[in-house]
Write an enzyme that holds these catalytic residues in place. Structure first.
Site, PDB file in Angstrom:
ATOM      1  CG  HIS A  46      63.075  -7.761  -8.555  1.00 42.57           C
ATOM      2  ND1 HIS A  46      64.023  -8.486  -9.227  1.00 42.57           N
ATOM      3  CD2 HIS A  46      62.302  -8.673  -7.943  1.00 42.57           C
ATOM      4  CE1 HIS A  46      63.827  -9.782  -9.034  1.00 42.57           C
ATOM      5  NE2 HIS A  46      62.783  -9.919  -8.249  1.00 42.57           N
ATOM      6  CG  ASP A  80      67.053  -7.288 -10.515  1.00 51.51           C
ATOM      7  OD1 ASP A  80      67.005  -6.578  -9.495  1.00 51.51           O
ATOM      8  OD2 ASP A  80      66.076  -7.942 -10.938  1.00 51.51           O
ATOM      9  CB  SER A  99      64.166 -12.575  -6.608  1.00 43.65           C
ATOM     10  OG  SER A  99      63.631 -12.647  -7.887  1.00 43.65           O
TER      11      SER A  99
HETATM   12  N1  ARG Z   1      60.292 -11.776 -13.412  1.00 46.22           N
HETATM   13  C1  ARG Z   1      61.099 -11.518 -12.255  1.00 46.22           C
HETATM   14  C2  ARG Z   1      60.470 -12.114 -11.022  1.00 46.22           C
HETATM   15  O1  ARG Z   1      59.443 -12.408 -10.783  1.00 46.22           O
HETATM   16  C3  ARG Z   1      61.451 -10.078 -12.058  1.00 46.22           C
HETATM   17  C4  ARG Z   1      60.341  -9.157 -11.676  1.00 46.22           C
HETATM   18  C5  ARG Z   1      60.746  -7.747 -11.484  1.00 46.22           C
HETATM   19  N2  ARG Z   1      61.189  -7.109 -12.708  1.00 46.22           N
HETATM   20  C6  ARG Z   1      60.350  -6.545 -13.622  1.00 46.22           C
HETATM   21  N3  ARG Z   1      60.841  -6.057 -14.728  1.00 46.22           N
HETATM   22  N4  ARG Z   1      59.056  -6.459 -13.414  1.00 46.22           N
HETATM   23  O2  ARG Z   1      59.609 -12.048 -10.450  1.00 46.22           O
HETATM   24  N1  GLU Z   2      61.891 -12.623 -10.140  1.00 42.12           N
HETATM   25  C1  GLU Z   2      61.504 -13.762  -9.343  1.00 42.12           C
HETATM   26  C2  GLU Z   2      61.427 -13.408  -7.875  1.00 42.12           C
HETATM   27  O1  GLU Z   2      61.159 -12.342  -7.511  1.00 42.12           O
HETATM   28  C3  GLU Z   2      62.397 -14.886  -9.607  1.00 42.12           C
HETATM   29  C4  GLU Z   2      62.062 -15.381 -10.923  1.00 42.12           C
HETATM   30  C5  GLU Z   2      61.367 -16.694 -10.858  1.00 42.12           C
HETATM   31  O2  GLU Z   2      60.148 -16.743 -10.653  1.00 42.12           O
HETATM   32  O3  GLU Z   2      62.112 -17.673 -11.005  1.00 42.12           O
HETATM   33  O4  GLU Z   2      61.499 -14.198  -7.001  1.00 42.12           O
END
Ligand code: ARG
Ligand code: GLU
Length: 735
Positions: free
Chosen positions: A85, A221, A647
């Protein structure tokens, strides 16, 4: 006798009693603050192994990926590992319908196939220094906030100018502990970063929005890039003559896996946290701000979801927009739930009671800080509605209602364009408009407009309404059907061809007469002249009180451990592989396996479909050296304190080897941004063995597998200090 028993006892008790968990620590202070704690959790390295200015250390393999994500170097040839991502937009840019790398994955067969990217940078940290004394010189307690800020900017400017650095280095100075401390980072930024490999989205994004922020998880990921440098191994813009970077350090990869209780270290660039808010500020987020943001996005998402379900074209156009909106919507719901569940407000209140009690015992401190909590309380009450309105402003006009996006591009274009630069700016503006219209459905957006503007007129004080709504429509009331008709039926923002023609013909006056354009200008004006000035007039004193409160906490309650809030700078978090209890009667184990992917498999589903090749390899149990007792590990949980920006952070074992890749947090624990709670805050990581399996068995990217260094630290392979191993390898192989 005592001398013998005592240390034994201590070593048993230490992990439980000392490790309260949490914290995003500055790497150059680990020796002072954390080394003993980390070693008590099982770490076999020293602080100097993690960060050193005198020798190669883990720090030299940690990379800020395009300013927003984290990443690490995993080979002597500058191979870089980050999340799928995080690489998403680079992968998307290279994708076409015929070569759909997002859908099918991408693997460069040889180095010359690796794909260059515009606007993609990778930043190393060369050294970190505390420059508080220099930056606060001449700053006094008597200064107003403005005087203080001006003086500090002046000092920073002067300091940067005088600071001795190399041509290819940059200097970054950032406030820590709410402005009580200033830290300098010397950075080196590489601008030739090429795409090397990416799994298909069905692996990289398996589970998509349904699984996002949740455990149990089964996502691969990850994506791979490579940093290129000029012949002197220094940063250079893309050139076919550039060579793979020879890094100061790279992370060996451990194939020994993780077990519950193993030490874990997450090294990266967390974006933003707010751990030192007073109780009423946390209550405000929990009871007012988060609910407002959630409600707005709730409305928008329902409309998008319905449209996407009914029409495959819309689904394609809106999938990534939907994911972006849903990501933080879901996070805020989790954050609120977690704050309530862990009684975060009460916990803060208890701390404040203790703070007040200590002040009462000490007249001098009481004089200094006695009124602080009440003063801040008053200001937080004063700012509450303005803060909500500000969220409305950002959520509606800059995120969820799309028709204001072209209006905003045109606003910027018309503000900058003159006779000389017109054609050039028109070209870039049209390019961004085209990208927008490619995925735009006015009918869907119109429904979002109706729904959100209804919320807006119901909830925002008319004093901050844009002039048009206030002056011309106020008396009639707001009929959303009618408003939508007026704007969507009559605006050129829904008619791209007409709009491009107006731009080409330089009919800027006609653009300026457009109803949506005018409404947007009114919106911006209301924000700039009314809402934001009032908000900032309260925010500035809050900021300065928060700075004093931070200093006060450290002075009045010195026995507590303090770590600076995340601010996008390099940090270390550490913890252990660990499950948790999400609710009564349920226990989450810390590891998932391939069987779980198969359990979730839904053929043809956009979130849970799987590539045939993965199914075949599963049937054949073809896991190579990456299996653990015949099963392929996929994701695992740890008690490392992380946030957005982490991330892509490498997860490192007790010896300095790579064991995983951070990519998410668990839903119940997303309140760790405001209140880390060891009991339920967990970060989610990809097991490095799954990454290796996808590269090796799934993709057959043998040349990449050959490039990395695989180690077995648990099997007693004692060259645990990574740089020792590398020296040996260096002699064998030339690179
Ligand atoms: N929650 C994770 C992070 O903030 C992954 C985001 C990307 N993945 C998704 N399925 N939207 O940001
Ligand atoms: N998916 C998040 C990012 O893009 C990391 C998840 C979190 O917020 O800990 O940085």
């Amino acid at each position: 006798m005592r001398k013998i028993i005592f240390p034994v006892l201590i070593s048993f008790l230490l992990p439980i009693t000392l490790f309260a968990g949490g914290g995003m620590w500055l790497p150059f202070l680990l020796g002072q603050l954390n080394e003993a704690d980390m070693q008590s959790l099982g770490m076999k390295m020293t602080a100097e192994d993690i960060y050193s200015v005198n020798k190669g250390s883990l720090k030299d393999a940690i990379v800020h990926f395009n300013g927003g994500c984290s990443s690490s170097i995993i080979s002597p040839q500058g191979l870089l590992l980050t999340n799928h991502h995080c690489g998403y937009s680079a992968i998307q840019t290279h994708s076409t319908l015929e070569k759909n790398y997002l859908e099918n994955g991408f693997w460069a067969e040889k180095q010359s196939d690796e794909l260059p990217n515009d606007n993609l940078v990778a930043t190393f940290i060369d050294r970190i220094e505390d420059v508080t004394k220099d930056i606060l010189v001449g700053v006094t307690d008597k200064m107003t906030t403005k005087e203080r800020n001006d003086k500090i900017s002046q000092n920073i400017k002067a300091f940067k100018k005088a600071y001795a650095k190399k041509k290819y280095e940059d200097v970054l100075i950032k406030p820590f502990f709410k402005g009580n401390q200033y830290i300098l980072f010397v950075t080196i930024t590489y601008t030739d970063v090429r795409l090397v490999g990416a799994p298909p989205s069905a692996i990289g994004k398996f589970g998509a929005d349904t699984d996002n922020w949740e455990w149990p998880r089964h996502s691969g990921d990850f994506s791979l890039f490579r940093i290129y440098a000029n012949k002197d191994n220094l940063p250079a813009d893309y050139s076919p003559d550039n060579q793979p970077l020879k890094p100061k350090h790279y992370l060996p990869i451990s194939l020994d896996g993780v077990d519950a209780g193993d030490f874990t270290l997450v090294y990266g660039f967390p974006g933003r946290t707010d751990e030192y808010l007073p109780s009423y500020a946390v209550a405000q987020i929990q009871n007012a701000i988060d609910p407002a943001r959630i409600e707005i996005r709730d409305h928008a998402l329902k409309i998008l979801d319905k449209a996407m379900r009914n029409d495959p074209t819309i689904r394609l156009q809106y999938a990534s927009k939907y994911a972006r909106i849903a990501n933080y919507w879901k996070k805020w719901i989790g954050e609120r739930t977690g704050l309530i569940k862990t009684k975060a407000v009460e916990k803060k209140q208890k701390l404040e009671q203790e703070f007040t009690r200590r002040l009462a015992e000490n007249p001098e401190l009481n004089k200094k800080y006695g009124s602080l909590l009440d003063d801040m309380d008053y200001k937080y009450q004063e700012i509450e509605l303005l803060a909500i309105y500000r969220n409305y402003f950002h959520e509606l006009f800059f995120r969820n209602i799309e028709i204001f996006k072209p209006a905003n591009s045109l606003r910027r274009f018309l503000a900058q364009a003159n006779e000389e630069n017109y054609d050039q700016l028109a070209g870039s503006t049209k390019k961004s408009l085209q990208a927008f219209f490619k995925d735009y459905q006015p009918a869907v957006d119109r429904d979002v407009f109706k729904s959100l503007m209804q919320l807006y007129t119901d909830n925002v004080c008319t004093a901050y309404f844009p002039n048009y709504l206030l002056e011309e429509r106020f008396l009639e009331g707001y009929d959303m059907e009618q408003l939508a008709k007026e704007f969507y039926d009559n605006s050129i923002m829904t008619q791209p061809e007409k709009l491009y023609q107006l731009i080409d013909d330089k009919k800027t006056d006609e653009i300026k007469k457009d109803p949506v354009y005018q409404l947007f200008m009114d919106i911006v004006d209301a924000y700039r002249t009314r809402l934001n000035p009032e908000y900032q007039a309260i925010k500035a004193p809050i900021d300065s009180m928060q700075r004093r409160y931070m200093a006060a906490l450290m002075e009045v309650l010195p026995e507590k451990k303090y770590y600076p809030d995340a601010n996008g700078t390099m940090r270390v978090s550490y913890g252990q592989v660990e499950g948790y209890l999400p609710k009564d009667g349920v226990e989450y184990l810390p590891k998932t396996y391939m069987e779980g992917i198969i359990e979730k498999y839904v053929p043809g589903d956009y979130e849970f479909d799987l590539p045939q090749r993965l199914l075949d390899l599963y049937e054949a149990k073809d896991y190579g050296p990456y299996a653990e007792n015949g099963r392929l590990p996929i994701n695992f949980l740890g008690s490392n304190h992380t946030t957005g920006g982490n991330s892509g952070s490498p997860v490192i074992d007790a010896y300095g080897n790579l064991i995983g890749l951070n990519f998410d947090r668990v839903w119940e624990g997303t309140m760790s941004d405001l209140n880390y709670d060891r009991r339920i805050c967990r970060n989610i990581m990809v097991d490095i063995r799954y990454v290796m399996w996808v590269m090796d068995k799934y993709a057959g990217a043998q040349r990449l597998v050959d490039e990395v260094q695989l180690v077995h630290p648990k099997a007693g392979q004692k060259s645990s200090k990574p740089w020792d191993g590398q020296k040996k390898r260096k002699r064998r192989k030339r690179w």
